[in-house]
Every structure is written in C-alpha cells, then in structure tokens.
Scaffold this motif. Sequence first.
Motif, PDB file in Angstrom:
ATOM      1  N   VAL A 129      49.323  76.918  55.623  1.00 28.07           N
ATOM      2  CA  VAL A 129      48.000  76.906  54.987  1.00 28.07           C
ATOM      3  C   VAL A 129      48.110  77.417  53.562  1.00 28.07           C
ATOM      4  N   PHE A 130      48.872  78.515  53.403  1.00 29.69           N
ATOM      5  CA  PHE A 130      49.021  79.077  52.059  1.00 29.69           C
ATOM      6  C   PHE A 130      49.710  78.063  51.135  1.00 29.69           C
ATOM      7  N   ASP A 131      50.753  77.444  51.626  1.00 32.80           N
ATOM      8  CA  ASP A 131      51.488  76.520  50.770  1.00 32.80           C
ATOM      9  C   ASP A 131      50.649  75.308  50.398  1.00 32.80           C
ATOM     10  N   ASP A 132      49.918  74.779  51.377  1.00 32.29           N
ATOM     11  CA  ASP A 132      49.214  73.521  51.159  1.00 32.29           C
ATOM     12  C   ASP A 132      47.825  73.692  50.561  1.00 32.29           C
ATOM     13  N   MET A 133      47.158  74.763  50.881  1.00 28.08           N
ATOM     14  CA  MET A 133      45.729  74.811  50.541  1.00 28.08           C
ATOM     15  C   MET A 133      45.292  76.019  49.721  1.00 28.08           C
ATOM     16  N   SER A 134      46.175  76.896  49.387  1.00 24.41           N
ATOM     17  CA  SER A 134      45.868  78.059  48.541  1.00 24.41           C
ATOM     18  C   SER A 134      45.150  79.180  49.299  1.00 24.41           C
ATOM     19  N   PRO A 135      45.275  80.397  48.785  1.00 27.97           N
ATOM     20  CA  PRO A 135      44.613  81.549  49.415  1.00 27.97           C
ATOM     21  C   PRO A 135      43.095  81.400  49.468  1.00 27.97           C
ATOM     22  N   ALA A 136      42.525  80.565  48.602  1.00 25.13           N
ATOM     23  CA  ALA A 136      41.068  80.372  48.628  1.00 25.13           C
ATOM     24  C   ALA A 136      40.610  79.896  50.007  1.00 25.13           C
ATOM     25  N   TYR A 137      41.477  79.147  50.673  1.00 21.62           N
ATOM     26  CA  TYR A 137      41.126  78.644  51.998  1.00 21.62           C
ATOM     27  C   TYR A 137      41.051  79.791  53.013  1.00 21.62           C
ATOM     28  N   ILE A 138      41.974  80.731  52.883  1.00 18.61           N
ATOM     29  CA  ILE A 138      41.947  81.911  53.757  1.00 18.61           C
ATOM     30  C   ILE A 138      40.636  82.661  53.539  1.00 18.61           C
ATOM     31  N   GLY A 139      40.262  82.804  52.259  1.00 12.68           N
ATOM     32  CA  GLY A 139      39.011  83.495  51.930  1.00 12.68           C
ATOM     33  C   GLY A 139      37.814  82.790  52.538  1.00 12.68           C
ATOM     34  N   TYR A 140      37.812  81.495  52.452  1.00 12.66           N
ATOM     35  CA  TYR A 140      36.718  80.699  53.008  1.00 12.66           C
ATOM     36  C   TYR A 140      36.630  80.915  54.531  1.00 12.66           C
ATOM     37  N   CYS A 141      37.776  80.865  55.190  1.00 17.14           N
ATOM     38  CA  CYS A 141      37.797  81.050  56.647  1.00 17.14           C
ATOM     39  C   CYS A 141      37.393  82.468  57.025  1.00 17.14           C
ATOM     40  N   PHE A 142      37.833  83.423  56.216  1.00 13.95           N
ATOM     41  CA  PHE A 142      37.480  84.813  56.521  1.00 13.95           C
ATOM     42  C   PHE A 142      35.972  85.011  56.410  1.00 13.95           C
ATOM     43  N   GLU A 143      35.356  84.421  55.409  1.00 16.51           N
ATOM     44  CA  GLU A 143      33.897  84.561  55.258  1.00 16.51           C
ATOM     45  C   GLU A 143      33.172  83.905  56.434  1.00 16.51           C
ATOM     46  N   ARG A 144      33.666  82.770  56.856  1.00 10.52           N
ATOM     47  CA  ARG A 144      33.079  82.122  58.043  1.00 10.52           C
ATOM     48  C   ARG A 144      33.239  83.010  59.272  1.00 10.52           C
ATOM     49  N   TYR A 145      34.403  83.627  59.360  1.00 12.11           N
ATOM     50  CA  TYR A 145      34.702  84.521  60.488  1.00 12.11           C
ATOM     51  C   TYR A 145      33.704  85.694  60.535  1.00 12.11           C
ATOM     52  N   ILE A 146      33.445  86.294  59.360  1.00 13.42           N
ATOM     53  CA  ILE A 146      32.492  87.422  59.329  1.00 13.42           C
ATOM     54  C   ILE A 146      31.085  86.931  59.685  1.00 13.42           C
ATOM     55  N   ASP A 147      30.717  85.753  59.165  1.00 14.73           N
ATOM     56  CA  ASP A 147      29.406  85.188  59.525  1.00 14.73           C
ATOM     57  C   ASP A 147      29.294  85.005  61.037  1.00 14.73           C
ATOM     58  N   GLU A 148      30.364  84.514  61.635  1.00 17.89           N
ATOM     59  CA  GLU A 148      30.313  84.296  63.090  1.00 17.89           C
ATOM     60  C   GLU A 148      30.250  85.624  63.851  1.00 17.89           C
ATOM     61  N   LEU A 149      30.920  86.653  63.320  1.00 15.89           N
ATOM     62  CA  LEU A 149      30.829  87.965  63.977  1.00 15.89           C
ATOM     63  C   LEU A 149      29.394  88.508  63.909  1.00 15.89           C
ATOM     64  N   CYS A 150      28.727  88.259  62.773  1.00 12.17           N
ATOM     65  CA  CYS A 150      27.307  88.666  62.662  1.00 12.17           C
ATOM     66  C   CYS A 150      26.486  87.935  63.718  1.00 12.17           C
ATOM     67  N   GLU A 151      26.792  86.672  63.921  1.00 13.41           N
ATOM     68  CA  GLU A 151      26.073  85.888  64.949  1.00 13.41           C
ATOM     69  C   GLU A 151      26.368  86.425  66.352  1.00 13.41           C
ATOM     70  N   VAL A 152      27.602  86.853  66.577  1.00  8.49           N
ATOM     71  CA  VAL A 152      27.965  87.443  67.878  1.00  8.49           C
ATOM     72  C   VAL A 152      27.066  88.644  68.163  1.00  8.49           C
ATOM     73  N   VAL A 153      26.927  89.508  67.155  1.00 13.73           N
ATOM     74  CA  VAL A 153      26.107  90.711  67.322  1.00 13.73           C
ATOM     75  C   VAL A 153      24.664  90.310  67.637  1.00 13.73           C
ATOM     76  N   ASP A 154      24.171  89.277  66.943  1.00 15.01           N
ATOM     77  CA  ASP A 154      22.795  88.820  67.185  1.00 15.01           C
ATOM     78  C   ASP A 154      22.628  88.156  68.546  1.00 15.01           C
ATOM     79  N   SER A 155      23.702  87.578  69.057  1.00 10.89           N
ATOM     80  CA  SER A 155      23.613  86.826  70.323  1.00 10.89           C
ATOM     81  C   SER A 155      23.587  87.715  71.552  1.00 10.89           C
ATOM     82  N   LEU A 156      24.088  88.930  71.422  1.00 10.31           N
ATOM     83  CA  LEU A 156      24.262  89.784  72.606  1.00 10.31           C
ATOM     84  C   LEU A 156      23.303  90.971  72.594  1.00 10.31           C
TER      85      LEU A 156
END
Length: 276
Positions: free
Chosen positions: A127-154
């Motif tokens: 992923v790093f070689d092909d798509m740059s660290p920006a992609y990791i950042g994008y996925c990490f932000e999505r990950y945090i958003d989903e964790l917020c949703e987890v908290v709201d779901s339970l």
Amino acid sequence: MFKCDYHTHTKFSFDGAPDSSADSLCKAAVERGITDLAITDHFECNWRQESAYPPYDADSAYAEIMAAKEKYKSKLNLTYGIEIGQANQFPKEARALLAAHDYEFVIGSIHNLRGALDFHYWDFKRVFDDMSPAYIGYCFERYIDELCEVVDSLDKIDTVAHLTYMHRYCAMSGNEYDFMQHSDKMEKLFKKIISRDIALEVNVSTLWKGFGFPMPDKDILSLYRECGGRLITVGTDSHSPDHIGESVEEGFNTLRRVGLRDILVVRNGEKHVEKI
Ligand SMILES: [Zn+2]
Ligand SMILES: [Zn+2]
C-alpha cells in the motif's frame, strides 16, 4: 498486588489456540499473579452476512467460563466478557447478542472497515509503495469514524479496544506512520467515550510481540488524558495461555508516565477502579 488482563481469548474465538480453555487461562493467570482476568472471545457482527469469520458458540463459552469462575473463585476475579467486532456495520446482530447474554464486560472493536478485509490481511508495504501514506491516513480516519459509530451502536460498551489496530501491521511491514497527524479525529472519539464513562483499552500485545509500543502508544494516551480521559483497561489480547499477563506491568509503566492511573475492572458484575 493488583494485576489485570482484560482482553483474552479462548478456543471459542475463531483464532484461539486449541489449548486455550477458560480453565487453562485461569490457571496461567493465577500462576502469574493476576488478580483480575476477563475472558473476551470474539463475536464478529459480520460473520454471517459476509462469511468473513466463523460463528461463535456463545453457550459453550458461557458454560466453560462459569465453571472456571466457580473453580477459581478464591484465587481470581474472573469476568465474563466479549469482544464485539464491527457493531456499527451490523448493529442488529450486536444488540441481539447482548440481549441474549449477560456479559459483565463488553469490548468494542473494529477489525475491518466496511466492505474491506481485516487489517490483519493488508499488505501495508505494498500500500505504501503503490498508493502513498495519504492512503493510510484516509483509512485511519475512516477507522476512527467507524469506532465512533461502534460507540453509538452499543448501549453497553465498557472499553474501546486496540485503538490504532493497523499500527501493528504498519510496523510489521517496516513502515512508520505518525497517527498523531489525526489528533483532531481521535479527540472526537475520546470526547464521545469520556462523556459515556467508557474506558480506553491499552492493548499490550504489541509489547509482548516486541514492537516496542502498546496500542495506542504513549503520545495518543497523553492526548486522551489532555482530553479529560482517565479510565483505562489493560489487556494482552492473548489467544493462548502462554502470554496471559505478559507485558501488563510495562503497560502500567507507560500509563504512569503519562499520568493515567485509573484501571477499570468488573467484579461480580460491578465496576471498580483500581489505582496503579
Ligand atoms: Zn481485536
Ligand atoms: Zn482480541
């Protein structure tokens, strides 16, 4: 002296070792001076819909844990817990599980983003070689958003597990990524959990596996404290008896260094805070 391990798996988790019974985990915990143990097998809410994970035999796990509770009651505070994965993606599954079982301790996790594979299977180097660290950042932000949703779901959730789960896999592929770039995003999650008295987990699996940092790491733990966070749970994420309690002291020392001293445990169904 107080010592806990609040994130452990038996053979009832799809990735648990065959010798990882409730009894063998309790035996290892007593031998290593653990006072408080939580067994938190996986329930992945998307197991049925996406065939991503095998099913979880909740009733057999319950029977084993209750037998161990009785056997070790004079030596160990054993807590009947669960690690719920992706509650936000299939909230009905999560709610049905919680309605059917009286878990004393509930961990909320994200192992895979919506429509994606578990981070465990990602090739972060590629992923790093092909798509740059920006992609990791994008996925990490999505990950945090989903964790917020987890908290709201339970309605019942006691702690948020292994924040920065992908950090382990980034490090495995030899790539460094500074997750503190996303402190604003993490602050939102912290404020949400703090307002509901939900703890933040310090997952020490990356310490006993030799990565040199817990999940989340020291800087993120400092950020949590700055946001007003105090409540912490600590777990090894052991999937066999071999690593029960390992590196918990190191985790405690990291927490002391950033001024976090309140460790949440549940005894006889009641929450307690132990000071370290
Ligand atoms: Zn997990
Ligand atoms: Zn786990």
